[in-house]
Design a protein around this motif. Structure first.
Motif, PDB file in Angstrom:
ATOM      1  N   GLY A  50      44.639  33.866  31.540  1.00 19.06           N
ATOM      2  CA  GLY A  50      45.090  35.037  30.803  1.00 19.06           C
ATOM      3  C   GLY A  50      44.825  36.320  31.556  1.00 19.06           C
ATOM      4  O   GLY A  50      45.624  37.266  31.509  1.00 19.06           O
ATOM      5  N   ALA A  51      43.700  36.367  32.264  1.00 20.66           N
ATOM      6  CA  ALA A  51      43.367  37.561  33.049  1.00 20.66           C
ATOM      7  C   ALA A  51      44.423  37.821  34.118  1.00 20.66           C
ATOM      8  O   ALA A  51      44.806  38.972  34.374  1.00 20.66           O
ATOM      9  N   LEU A  52      44.909  36.748  34.748  1.00 18.62           N
ATOM     10  CA  LEU A  52      45.957  36.896  35.756  1.00 18.62           C
ATOM     11  C   LEU A  52      47.246  37.419  35.136  1.00 18.62           C
ATOM     12  O   LEU A  52      47.904  38.315  35.680  1.00 18.62           O
ATOM     13  N   ARG A  53      47.595  36.869  34.004  1.00 19.03           N
ATOM     14  CA  ARG A  53      48.877  37.192  33.385  1.00 19.03           C
ATOM     15  C   ARG A  53      48.927  38.625  32.871  1.00 19.03           C
ATOM     16  O   ARG A  53      49.967  39.286  32.948  1.00 19.03           O
ATOM     17  N   MET A  54      47.795  39.141  32.346  1.00 20.70           N
ATOM     18  CA  MET A  54      47.835  40.461  31.697  1.00 20.70           C
ATOM     19  C   MET A  54      47.008  41.518  32.410  1.00 20.70           C
ATOM     20  O   MET A  54      46.777  42.591  31.871  1.00 20.70           O
ATOM     21  N   ASN A  55      46.575  41.237  33.643  1.00 25.36           N
ATOM     22  CA  ASN A  55      45.743  42.196  34.373  1.00 25.36           C
ATOM     23  C   ASN A  55      44.557  42.627  33.513  1.00 25.36           C
ATOM     24  O   ASN A  55      44.320  43.823  33.292  1.00 25.36           O
ATOM     25  N   ALA A  56      43.816  41.644  33.035  1.00 28.63           N
ATOM     26  CA  ALA A  56      42.683  41.930  32.159  1.00 28.63           C
ATOM     27  C   ALA A  56      41.656  42.799  32.871  1.00 28.63           C
ATOM     28  O   ALA A  56      41.414  42.646  34.075  1.00 28.63           O
ATOM     29  N   GLY A  57      41.050  43.682  32.100  1.00 37.72           N
ATOM     30  CA  GLY A  57      40.038  44.561  32.673  1.00 37.72           C
ATOM     31  C   GLY A  57      39.109  45.100  31.603  1.00 37.72           C
ATOM     32  O   GLY A  57      39.404  45.042  30.409  1.00 37.72           O
ATOM     33  N   ALA A  58      37.982  45.625  32.050  1.00 38.45           N
ATOM     34  CA  ALA A  58      36.991  46.227  31.154  1.00 38.45           C
ATOM     35  C   ALA A  58      35.919  46.879  32.011  1.00 38.45           C
ATOM     36  O   ALA A  58      35.702  46.476  33.161  1.00 38.45           O
ATOM     37  N   HIS A  59      35.273  47.878  31.440  1.00 36.61           N
ATOM     38  CA  HIS A  59      34.098  48.482  32.077  1.00 36.61           C
ATOM     39  C   HIS A  59      34.358  48.905  33.524  1.00 36.61           C
ATOM     40  O   HIS A  59      33.556  48.662  34.423  1.00 36.61           O
ATOM     41  N   GLY A  60      35.523  49.521  33.728  1.00 36.58           N
ATOM     42  CA  GLY A  60      35.826  50.093  35.026  1.00 36.58           C
ATOM     43  C   GLY A  60      36.433  49.161  36.050  1.00 36.58           C
ATOM     44  O   GLY A  60      36.698  49.578  37.181  1.00 36.58           O
ATOM     45  N   GLY A  61      36.681  47.898  35.699  1.00 36.25           N
ATOM     46  CA  GLY A  61      37.285  46.957  36.644  1.00 36.25           C
ATOM     47  C   GLY A  61      38.520  46.304  36.050  1.00 36.25           C
ATOM     48  O   GLY A  61      38.638  46.148  34.832  1.00 36.25           O
ATOM     49  N   GLU A  62      39.461  45.924  36.901  1.00 34.91           N
ATOM     50  CA  GLU A  62      40.659  45.211  36.486  1.00 34.91           C
ATOM     51  C   GLU A  62      40.925  44.068  37.453  1.00 34.91           C
ATOM     52  O   GLU A  62      40.468  44.088  38.608  1.00 34.91           O
ATOM     53  N   THR A  63      41.686  43.090  36.972  1.00 36.00           N
ATOM     54  CA  THR A  63      42.017  41.931  37.801  1.00 36.00           C
ATOM     55  C   THR A  63      42.706  42.345  39.093  1.00 36.00           C
ATOM     56  O   THR A  63      42.449  41.773  40.160  1.00 36.00           O
ATOM     57  N   LYS A  64      43.587  43.338  39.024  1.00 37.09           N
ATOM     58  CA  LYS A  64      44.305  43.777  40.215  1.00 37.09           C
ATOM     59  C   LYS A  64      43.373  44.275  41.322  1.00 37.09           C
ATOM     60  O   LYS A  64      43.741  44.285  42.496  1.00 37.09           O
ATOM     61  N   ASP A  65      42.160  44.683  40.942  1.00 32.96           N
ATOM     62  CA  ASP A  65      41.218  45.219  41.925  1.00 32.96           C
ATOM     63  C   ASP A  65      40.559  44.136  42.758  1.00 32.96           C
ATOM     64  O   ASP A  65      40.032  44.424  43.838  1.00 32.96           O
ATOM     65  N   VAL A  66      40.541  42.902  42.275  1.00 35.30           N
ATOM     66  CA  VAL A  66      39.763  41.848  42.933  1.00 35.30           C
ATOM     67  C   VAL A  66      40.576  40.609  43.301  1.00 35.30           C
ATOM     68  O   VAL A  66      40.086  39.745  44.037  1.00 35.30           O
ATOM     69  N   LEU A  67      41.796  40.489  42.813  1.00 36.59           N
ATOM     70  CA  LEU A  67      42.594  39.291  43.092  1.00 36.59           C
ATOM     71  C   LEU A  67      43.145  39.302  44.508  1.00 36.59           C
ATOM     72  O   LEU A  67      43.732  40.287  44.956  1.00 36.59           O
ATOM     73  N   VAL A  68      42.975  38.182  45.216  1.00 39.83           N
ATOM     74  CA  VAL A  68      43.587  37.987  46.530  1.00 39.83           C
ATOM     75  C   VAL A  68      44.913  37.263  46.366  1.00 39.83           C
ATOM     76  O   VAL A  68      45.968  37.732  46.801  1.00 39.83           O
ATOM     77  N   GLU A  69      44.867  36.099  45.713  1.00 43.53           N
ATOM     78  CA  GLU A  69      46.070  35.295  45.496  1.00 43.53           C
ATOM     79  C   GLU A  69      45.829  34.328  44.355  1.00 43.53           C
ATOM     80  O   GLU A  69      44.687  34.125  43.915  1.00 43.53           O
ATOM     81  N   ALA A  70      46.903  33.725  43.870  1.00 40.48           N
ATOM     82  CA  ALA A  70      46.805  32.740  42.799  1.00 40.48           C
ATOM     83  C   ALA A  70      47.799  31.623  43.034  1.00 40.48           C
ATOM     84  O   ALA A  70      48.894  31.843  43.559  1.00 40.48           O
ATOM     85  N   ARG A  71      47.410  30.411  42.655  1.00 39.27           N
ATOM     86  CA  ARG A  71      48.300  29.252  42.694  1.00 39.27           C
ATOM     87  C   ARG A  71      48.942  29.069  41.328  1.00 39.27           C
ATOM     88  O   ARG A  71      48.340  29.367  40.286  1.00 39.27           O
TER      89      ARG A  71
END
Length: 307
Positions: free
Chosen positions: A137-158
């Motif tokens: 779900g985090a991948l699908r919706m760019n989940a984030g909280a407390h100053g961080g988001e998935t887009k900030d840390v994702l390299v790649e996904a299968r």
């Protein structure tokens, strides 16, 4: 409306299937709201190869819906037509890669990924401690909280597409924006690779404890809830708009806007999915009338209403 049993016909065309396929399987217990009807078919694949085998042989006219941990999900009372895919044990591996990277299966809860990163001395993923969902779900919706988001840390996904092909998407392929990605809707994500930075485990764990304390102090996390109901509109905070419109504590049946955090809906006991969704629409209408701002759902809603 009763959905026909299509599981035997599907199984007949997939003799090598290793996962579990169940007809008319209740979904309410798989969601945090504890409401909703059944899946026409619920499929839990054994692993990525099994998922690809299933999707390659699934008739194109059968709709597919993917659910995760059910933390931000309303399943409507009439159930979900077609196949509902829920990833399980075959997708919960966590591995530490070189260069302060963490490889995580998409069935892994966000909090577990955060803890694994902390134990490995990987900083930058502690924000996942504050997100009550899974990595898929985090991948699908760019989940984030407390100053961080998935887009900030994702390299790649299968992922596996509807034709059964395994694909690898880089960060840029997601087209991330606030609580949204442009990733193709037919993809079922199976694994993510995250990039962190060097950190001290004790300091990272202390930050996670701070996040935990902040959540417990401000959110109704021990209730039957779906997390944040609406996205923050540009220049606004959703909870402030809801509060100003007089919706704190507002009820529809046994569904309520939490008095503790009014951007959270809760099932106080015996609510239906229709109650919860209608309450959300009541709030949207009142906020629009009061402030002129249109709230956008953050909670995902799937399935069909009851008759």
């Amino acid at each position: 409306m009763s959905l026909p049993d299509i599981a035997p016909e599907l199984a007949a065309g997939m003799p090598g299937l290793r996962g579990r396929m169940l007809a008319h399987q209740p979904l309410a217990d798989l969601t945090w709201f504890r409401v909703g009807g059944p899946a026409q078919v619920l499929f839990t694949p054994a692993d990525e190869e099994d998922l690809a085998y299933f999707l390659a042989r699934l008739p194109g006219e059968v709709p597919v819906t993917v659910i995760g941990l059910g933390s931000n999900l309303i399943v409507r009372d009439g159930g979900v037509p077609g196949v509902v895919i829920r990833l399980g044990r075959g997708f919960n591996a966590i591995a530490v890669d070189e260069g302060y990277r963490l490889r995580v299966g998409t069935a892994v809860p966000d909090v577990k990924a955060a803890r694994a990163a902390a134990d490995a001395g990987i900083d930058g993923l502690a924000f996942y401690r504050g997100i009550p969902g899974g990595i898929g779900g985090a991948l699908r919706m760019n989940a984030g909280a407390h100053g961080g988001e998935t887009k900030d840390v994702l390299v790649e996904a299968r992922a596996v597409d509807r034709a059964g092909n395994v694909r690898v998407l880089g960060n840029a392929d997601f087209g991330y924006s606030y609580r949204h990605s442009d990733a193709p809707a037919d993809l079922v994500f199976t694994q993510a690779l995250f990039q962190g930075r060097p950190g001290e485990p004790a300091a990272i764990l202390a930050e996670m404890e701070r996040i935990t304390a902040a959540r417990e102090a401000s959110q109704p996390i021990r209730e039957k809830t779906g997390g944040s109901t609406f996205k923050n509109p540009p220049g606004h905070k959703a909870w402030q708009l809801i509060d100003a419109a007089g919706c704190r504590g507002l009820m529809r049946g046994a569904a309520q806007m939490s008095p503790m955090h009014c951007n959270f809906m809760i099932n106080t006991g015996g609510a239906t999915a229709a109650d919860i969704e209608a309450l959300g629409e009541d709030v949207r209408a009142r906020v629009k009338a009061h402030s002129g701002v249109g709230l956008e759902w953050e909670i995902k809603r799937i399935g069909i209403p009851a008759d």
